[in-house]
Design an enzyme around this catalytic site. Structure first.
Site, PDB file in Angstrom:
ATOM      1  N   SER A 298      38.437  34.991  38.148  1.00  0.00           N
ATOM      2  CA  SER A 298      39.105  35.030  39.440  1.00  0.00           C
ATOM      3  C   SER A 298      40.620  35.045  39.328  1.00  0.00           C
ATOM      4  CB  SER A 298      38.611  33.869  40.302  1.00  0.00           C
ATOM      5  OG  SER A 298      38.859  34.123  41.661  1.00  0.00           O
ATOM      6  N   ASP A 309      47.499  46.296  33.693  1.00  0.00           N
ATOM      7  CA  ASP A 309      47.741  47.543  34.422  1.00  0.00           C
ATOM      8  C   ASP A 309      49.218  47.932  34.428  1.00  0.00           C
ATOM      9  OD1 ASP A 309      45.082  47.742  34.950  1.00  0.00           O
ATOM     10  OD2 ASP A 309      45.249  47.599  37.134  1.00  0.00           O
ATOM     11  N   LYS A 323      34.757  38.000  38.513  1.00  0.00           N
ATOM     12  CA  LYS A 323      34.693  37.542  39.902  1.00  0.00           C
ATOM     13  C   LYS A 323      35.873  38.126  40.659  1.00  0.00           C
ATOM     14  CE  LYS A 323      34.870  33.647  42.996  1.00  0.00           C
ATOM     15  NZ  LYS A 323      36.122  34.129  43.624  1.00  0.00           N
TER      16      LYS A 323
END
Length: 448
Positions: A298, A309, A323
């Protein structure tokens, strides 16, 4: 053994990216008026139980059961919090307690260890994520109440308790005696290893971003301002506050998005950008490695996904938990609250980690733990939970199975590594990677 994580020890923090908001009349007005007959049926069942059940019934128990059942039908992370479960949440965010330092859940009647807190008596005693506790001081606790088990494990510092452990991959059970202590919650710890700074973020509670910033300054001073790299250790971090995940990511990013979330209600749609919490890059010029594993969930996945990224860090370790949903904490009154899944979140590239998780740039098994491979094979991730949210673009199960394939680069045994003085192979491998980057960010060097 696969099951829901609906009954949690760490309440809203366990595997949670949590936002805190008050209940609103606008949200309540979204109730469809056509469900009135269903509420009538619920009341009919309540009256039947009150009139005919073999034993006298308690109204509070019946109402709580109805609420629990309603939320449990949604997904593994929506839950009703009251009494001890709500108190534990507050303790985990702000306080300390006396006990063993374990995060546990109820798994089909058995107390299962999610993770021992770093530096806790439980970790020092050798308890591992995925262990099952079957007895306390020789008394069977299978099929009992999680709160009862947790209360028995807590107690005055200096007192001991004997835990009977079943560890998947081993034959039979074994006993571990753990001495209780005062557990001071330390979400951030750091150490200097040569010229490499290692910062462990154990959970995303209040002020984690600020604490990591301070840790970087301390490491710079300890190194004589000669740091050559940073390792951000998010292994076993089950999540926590969304704002703190954004803050930690923003420490290292100077442009672009950090994370976005989308929900059914328009007010749940949002995007968080760099340069909104901390200006500049707190580790400018330093290469960063982020360590993740099956317990990275999470809020931790938000950080790993953002830095991956945006090409600010090399992500290393094992595939994360997967999650990709946001829970909103809605207080009903001072003693009751609802933790409700309200949105999915997405990395800067638009990738949802729901089910699939964050895939490391370099997969590195934990070779120094002889049980780690078997535990990783049996590790429960989001995609294994009953009623988990499905990734909107679908997940190829065959790709996930690649996690279990052997990598020819990693052949040393735990005993061979121990003889070389390597206690944590993943951490050692991350440090060796930084040593060979020549001071450049790992991905930049690879692109040359």
């Amino acid at each position: 053994m696969r099951s829901s994580l609906a009954t949690t020890f760490r309440a809203a923090l366990l595997l949670g990216t949590v936002a805190l908001v008050p209940a609103t009349t606008a949200a309540l007005s979204a109730v469809d008026g056509r469900v009135a007959p269903q509420f009538g049926r619920l009341f009919d069942v309540y009256r039947l139980v009150k009139a005919n059940y073999v034993d006298q019934t308690d109204d509070d128990k019946l109402v709580k059961g109805a609420i629990d059942g309603m939320l449990a039908s949604l997904d593994p992370h929506s839950a009703y919090l009251e009494g001890s479960s709500l108190d534990r949440l507050r303790t985990m965010i702000d306080g300390n307690y006396q006990g063993l330092g374990l995060s546990v859940v109820m798994d089909e009647g058995t107390v299962k260890v999610v993770s021992p807190m770093k530096g806790s008596p439980a970790e020092k005693a050798g308890i591992k994520p995925g262990d099952y506790i079957t007895h306390l001081d020789g008394k069977l606790i299978y099929g009992g109440d999680l709160d009862d088990a947790v209360n028995k494990m807590r107690g005055p510092p200096g007192t001991s308790i004997r835990l009977t452990i079943y560890r998947p991959g081993r034959d039979g059970t074994f006993d571990v005696t753990v001495t209780r202590a005062t557990i001071d919650l330390k979400p951030v710890t750091s150490q200097l290893d040569g010229s490499v700074g290692v910062i462990s973020v154990n959970e995303f509670s209040t002020n984690v971003g600020r604490d990591v910033y301070q840790a970087i300054q301390t490491l710079r001073a300890q190194s004589g301002n000669k740091l050559t790299g940073l390792i951000l250790d998010l292994r076993g971090n089950p999540g926590g506050e969304l704002d703190e995940a954004v803050a930690l990511s923003d420490l290292f990013l100077t442009k672009g998005d950090i994370v976005s979330q989308r929900g059914r209600v328009a007010s749940e749609n949002a995007v968080w950008h760099a340069e909104t919490v901390f200006p500049g890059d707190a580790a400018k010029g330093l290469p960063i490695v982020v360590l993740i594993d099956a317990g990275t969930a999470s809020a931790s996945e938000i950080v790993a996904g953002a830095l991956q990224d945006q090409h600010r860090a090399l992500v290393m370790g094992e595939r994360s938990f997967g999650k990709g949903s946001v829970q909103t904490m809605i207080p009903l009154d001072k003693d009751h609250a609802v933790k409700l899944t309200t949105a999915r979140y997405y990395t800067p590239s638009g990738h949802s980690v729901q089910e699939g998780g964050i895939h490391p740039d370099i997969r590195v098994p934990q070779l120094t733990d002889p049980d780690a491979r078997r535990r990783n094979e049996l590790a429960e991730r989001e995609s294994d939970l009953a009623r988990h949210l499905v990734n909107e673009v679908g997940i190829d199960d065959k790709k996930l199975e690649n996690d279990l394939k052997d990598d020819p680069r990693f052949k040393l045994t735990a005993d061979e590594l121990k003889a070389k003085g390597i206690k944590d192979f993943q951490l050692w491998y991350a440090e060796e990677t930084l040593k060979h980057t020549g001071g450049l960010p790992p991905q930049a060097k690879a692109a040359k």
